[in-house]
Design an enzyme around this catalytic site. Structure first.
Site, PDB file in Angstrom:
ATOM      1  N   TYR A   1       8.943 -21.424  22.785  1.00 22.18           N
ATOM      2  CA  TYR A   1       9.722 -22.044  23.856  1.00 22.18           C
ATOM      3  C   TYR A   1       8.918 -22.039  25.154  1.00 22.18           C
ATOM      4  O   TYR A   1       8.247 -21.051  25.451  1.00 22.18           O
ATOM      5  CB  TYR A   1      11.053 -21.309  24.077  1.00 22.18           C
ATOM      6  CG  TYR A   1      12.211 -22.194  23.703  1.00 22.18           C
ATOM      7  CD1 TYR A   1      12.524 -23.302  24.481  1.00 22.18           C
ATOM      8  CD2 TYR A   1      12.948 -21.959  22.551  1.00 22.18           C
ATOM      9  CE1 TYR A   1      13.557 -24.142  24.119  1.00 22.18           C
ATOM     10  CE2 TYR A   1      13.984 -22.798  22.190  1.00 22.18           C
ATOM     11  CZ  TYR A   1      14.288 -23.896  22.980  1.00 22.18           C
ATOM     12  OH  TYR A   1      15.298 -24.735  22.622  1.00 22.18           O
TER      13      TYR A   1
ATOM     14  N   ARG B   1       4.486 -38.367  16.967  1.00 22.96           N
ATOM     15  CA  ARG B   1       5.701 -38.990  17.514  1.00 22.96           C
ATOM     16  C   ARG B   1       6.037 -38.287  18.808  1.00 22.96           C
ATOM     17  O   ARG B   1       6.285 -37.078  18.823  1.00 22.96           O
ATOM     18  CB  ARG B   1       6.871 -38.834  16.538  1.00 22.96           C
ATOM     19  CG  ARG B   1       6.645 -39.482  15.209  1.00 22.96           C
ATOM     20  CD  ARG B   1       7.952 -39.663  14.488  1.00 22.96           C
ATOM     21  NE  ARG B   1       8.657 -40.778  15.051  1.00 22.96           N
ATOM     22  CZ  ARG B   1       8.444 -42.046  14.710  1.00 22.96           C
ATOM     23  NH1 ARG B   1       7.530 -42.357  13.830  1.00 22.96           N
ATOM     24  NH2 ARG B   1       9.144 -43.009  15.271  1.00 22.96           N
TER      25      ARG B   1
ATOM     26  N   ASP C   1       6.662 -50.219  30.414  1.00 27.00           N
ATOM     27  CA  ASP C   1       6.807 -49.465  29.163  1.00 27.00           C
ATOM     28  C   ASP C   1       5.743 -50.018  28.219  1.00 27.00           C
ATOM     29  O   ASP C   1       5.878 -51.130  27.699  1.00 27.00           O
ATOM     30  CB  ASP C   1       8.217 -49.680  28.615  1.00 27.00           C
ATOM     31  CG  ASP C   1       8.403 -49.071  27.235  1.00 27.00           C
ATOM     32  OD1 ASP C   1       7.409 -48.641  26.620  1.00 27.00           O
ATOM     33  OD2 ASP C   1       9.555 -49.049  26.763  1.00 27.00           O
TER      34      ASP C   1
ATOM     35  N   LYS D   1       2.333 -45.179  18.380  1.00 28.84           N
ATOM     36  CA  LYS D   1       2.180 -46.556  17.881  1.00 28.84           C
ATOM     37  C   LYS D   1       0.685 -46.902  17.896  1.00 28.84           C
ATOM     38  O   LYS D   1      -0.076 -46.275  17.171  1.00 28.84           O
ATOM     39  CB  LYS D   1       3.040 -47.506  18.720  1.00 28.84           C
ATOM     40  CG  LYS D   1       4.546 -47.172  18.599  1.00 28.84           C
ATOM     41  CD  LYS D   1       5.420 -48.179  19.302  1.00 28.84           C
ATOM     42  CE  LYS D   1       6.890 -47.892  19.105  1.00 28.84           C
ATOM     43  NZ  LYS D   1       7.500 -47.089  20.170  1.00 28.84           N
TER      44      LYS D   1
ATOM     45  N   GLU E   1      10.145 -23.790  28.442  1.00 32.37           N
ATOM     46  CA  GLU E   1      10.823 -24.593  29.478  1.00 32.37           C
ATOM     47  C   GLU E   1      10.112 -24.443  30.818  1.00 32.37           C
ATOM     48  O   GLU E   1       9.730 -23.334  31.213  1.00 32.37           O
ATOM     49  CB  GLU E   1      12.289 -24.173  29.602  1.00 32.37           C
ATOM     50  CG  GLU E   1      13.143 -24.812  28.517  1.00 32.37           C
ATOM     51  CD  GLU E   1      14.609 -24.439  28.601  1.00 32.37           C
ATOM     52  OE1 GLU E   1      15.002 -23.712  29.526  1.00 32.37           O
ATOM     53  OE2 GLU E   1      15.353 -24.883  27.714  1.00 32.37           O
TER      54      GLU E   1
ATOM     55  N   THR F   1       5.267 -44.390  24.202  1.00 28.25           N
ATOM     56  CA  THR F   1       5.274 -43.463  23.084  1.00 28.25           C
ATOM     57  C   THR F   1       3.815 -43.140  22.798  1.00 28.25           C
ATOM     58  O   THR F   1       2.906 -43.811  23.300  1.00 28.25           O
ATOM     59  CB  THR F   1       5.910 -44.072  21.812  1.00 28.25           C
ATOM     60  OG1 THR F   1       5.271 -45.325  21.550  1.00 28.25           O
ATOM     61  CG2 THR F   1       7.400 -44.301  21.997  1.00 28.25           C
TER      62      THR F   1
HETATM   63  N1  DSN Z   1      11.861 -48.870  17.321  1.00 31.15           N
HETATM   64  C1  DSN Z   1      10.615 -49.141  18.013  1.00 31.15           C
HETATM   65  C2  DSN Z   1       9.961 -50.350  17.468  1.00 31.15           C
HETATM   66  O1  DSN Z   1       9.983 -50.491  16.264  1.00 31.15           O
HETATM   67  O2  DSN Z   1       9.422 -51.151  18.213  1.00 31.15           O
HETATM   68  C3  DSN Z   1      10.846 -49.266  19.420  1.00 31.15           C
HETATM   69  O3  DSN Z   1      11.673 -48.230  19.853  1.00 31.15           O
END
Ligand code: DSN
Length: 426
Positions: free
Chosen positions: A57, A238, A203, A232, A59, A229
Site C-alpha cells: 500500500y 493496463r 486524451d 494500447k 497512498e 492509457t
Molecule cells: N474501450 C476502449 C477502446 O476499445 O477504445 C476505450 O476505452
C-alpha cells in the site's frame, strides 16, 4: 529452506484458473488480434505486473505517504514519473491513474466544478464515453456539449468546434478519440480554447505510442492536460497516465489522490516504468512507424477488395470499415471473424443508422500485429482472410460453417506461426 505457506505455483494451487490463463495465452498466440485498443505487452512488462509490488500500500505521493516501507516504492514511482516526463516532454506526470477513464474523471475533478460546461467529441463520431457522453459520469455531473464530424468527409469539424465553443463557453475542451482514423490538429484546438478561455485536455489513450514514437503530432505543447492509457499503442500494462503543465500539477495530483483513488497499484507503476523505458529506446520509433504503415497497407488492401473506409483511409493505427454495402453489421462481422480467430470489434460509424450495439462499422487496429513483427507485405493476407470471412458470413446471414471456420483457423495459425507473440509462452 522451508517452503513459505501459500507458495505453490498457480498450476498446482488453482489448476482451474491456470488452465484458463493458459487457454488465453494460446488464444492470443493463435489469433489475428485487430482490436484497436489492444496490444502485446513485453515479457518485462508482464513480469513487473506480476511482482511482489502488488502486496504494498502506498497512498500519497513519493516522500509524502500515509504508509511506511517506502524505500523501494518511492524511487520506483519517481523513476516512472521521470521517464514519462522525458518520453513526452511534459512538465509534470502523475502515473497513478488506474486507467484512462479515471484519468479523465480526475482531470475534470481538478479543473472543473460539477455543472460546468465541457465540450468533447461525441461517442458516435469516434469520441470516448468519458468526453461527456450522456451515460458517463462526465455527462451526468457536467453540462456536456458534443461536437462531431462533417457529414461529407467524416473528419472533425473544427468550424463546429469553434461555433460550439463560442456559444457555450466551456470550461474545458476535450480532444481525442477512440475510433477516429485521422490526425488531430492540437494547435487548432488550442487556438479555440484560448479564444474562449477554456482549458484544453487531450486524451491520447489510442495514439500515445504514436506520439511517443514521433509519428503523430505532439499534444503536450498545446494542452493544459494530456491523459492516456498505457496499454494500447504505448504497449505497457493496463493503466492510466496524466501529463500536465506545472501550474496544474497540484490540482491534478490532489484530484487523483485523495480526490478519486486510494492506493496506487505499485506493480502497475513498475510496469509503466518499464514500458516508458521501452518507448524511450530508438526501436520504439520504428515500431510506431510500422504500426501506421501497416494500418495504411491493410486499409489499401481492403479498399482494393471493395470495402469502404470511414474518411477513406487512415493516418494512425486504426481503420473504421463501413460494412453497409456487405449487408451485414459490424457486430455480425466481428462475431464471424472471431469464430475464425480474427479479432476486431463492431463499431458505430459517423451518422450510423444502426443501433450502437449492432452498428454498421468494424474497427480494426494494427498495434498488436505489428508487435509480433508483421509488416506491410503481410497485410495482403490479413485482408484476404478478413474478406473471405466477411463474404462467407454475408452470404449466410452471418452464419459460419464449421468446415470453413476450421479451415480459416488453420490458415490463421499457420500464417502467424513465424511471428512469436511477445510475452507469451510458445
Ligand atoms: N474501450 C476502449 C477502446 O476499445 O477504445 C476505450 O476505452
Amino acid at each position: 529452506m522451508p517452503q513459505a505457506p501459500n507458495d505453490l505455483p498457480l498450476a498446482d494451487k488453482d489448476p482451474e484458473v491456470a488452465r484458463l490463463v493458459r487457454a488465453e495465452d494460446v488464444r492470443q498466440r493463435d489469433t489475428i488480434r485487430l482490436i484497436a485498443s489492444e496490444n502485446y505487452a513485453s515479457r518485462a512488462v508482464l513480469e513487473a505486473t506480476g511482482s511482489s509490488l502488488t502486496n504494498k500500500y502506498a497512498e500519497g505521493y513519493p516522500r509524502k505517504r500515509y504508509y511506511e516501507g517506502m524505500e523501494v516504492i518511492d524511487p520506483l514511482e519517481e523513476l516512472a514519473i521521470e521517464r514519462a516526463k522525458r518520453l513526452f516532454g511534459a512538465e509534470h506526470a502523475n502515473v497513478q491513474p488506474y486507467s484512462g477513464s479515471p484519468a479523465n474523471l480526475a482531470t475534470l475533478l481538478a479543473l472543473c466544478d460539477p455543472g460546468d460546461t465541457i465540450l468533447g467529441l461525441s461517442l458516435p463520431a469516434g469520441g470516448h464515453l468519458t468526453h461527456g457522453w450522456k451515460v458517463s459520469a462526465t455527462g451526468i455531473y457536467y453540462n456536456a456539449v458534443q461536437y462531431g464530424v462533417r457529414k461529407d468527409d467524416h473528419r472533425i469539424d473544427m468550424d463546429q468546434v469553434r461555433d460550439l465553443a463560442r456559444t457555450h463557453r466551456p470550461k474545458l475542451i476535450w480532444c481525442g478519440h477512440s475510433a477516429y482514423p485521422r490526425i488531430l490538429d492540437f494547435a487548432a484546438f488550442a487556438e479555440i480554447a484560448q479564444e474562449v478561455g477554456a482549458y484544453l485536455a487531450a486524451d491520447i489513450a489510442h495514439i500515445a505510442g504514436l506520439v511517443a514514437g514521433g509519428v503523430h503530432p505532439d499534444p503536450v505543447p498545446h494542452c493544459d492536460v494530456v491523459t492516456s492509457t498505457t496499454h494500447k499503442t504505448l504497449r505497457g500494462p493496463r493503466g492510466g497516465l496524466i501529463l500536465c503543465r506545472a501550474e496544474h500539477a497540484r490540482a491534478i495530483d490532489r484530484a487523483v489522490f485523495p480526490g478519486l483513488q486510494g492506493g496506487p497499484h505499485n506493480h502497475v507503476t513498475a510496469a509503466k516504468a518499464v514500458a516508458f523505458g521501452e518507448a524511450l529506446a530508438p526501436a520504439f520509433r520504428d515500431y510506431a512507424r510500422n504500426v501506421v504503415a501497416n494500418a495504411r497497407a491493410l486499409g489499401e488492401a481492403l479498399v482494393e477488395r471493395g470495402y469502404d473506409l470511414v474518411t477513406g483511409g487512415t493516418d494512425n493505427h486504426l481503420l473504421l470499415v463501413d460494412l453497409t454495402k456487405t449487408g451485414i453489421s459490424g457486430r455480425t462481422a466481428a462475431k464471424a471473424l472471431d469464430a475464425c480467430a480474427i479479432e476486431a470489434n463492431g463499431n458505430a460509424i459517423p451518422f450510423d443508422p444502426r443501433k450502437p450495439f449492432d452498428p454498421s462499422g468494424l474497427r480494426v487496429g494494427l498495434a498488436a500485429l505489428t508487435s509480433r513483427g508483421l509488416a506491410t507485405e503481410h497485410m495482403t493476407e490479413v485482408a484476404n482472410l478478413m474478406d473471405e470471412v466477411i463474404r462467407h458470413a454475408a452470404a449466410r446471414e452471418g452464419g459460419v460453417e464449421d468446415d470453413f471456420r476450421d479451415r480459416i483457423r488453420g490458415r490463421v495459425r499457420e500464417f502467424l506461426s513465424p511471428f512469436p507473440a511477445p510475452g507469451l509462452p510458445g
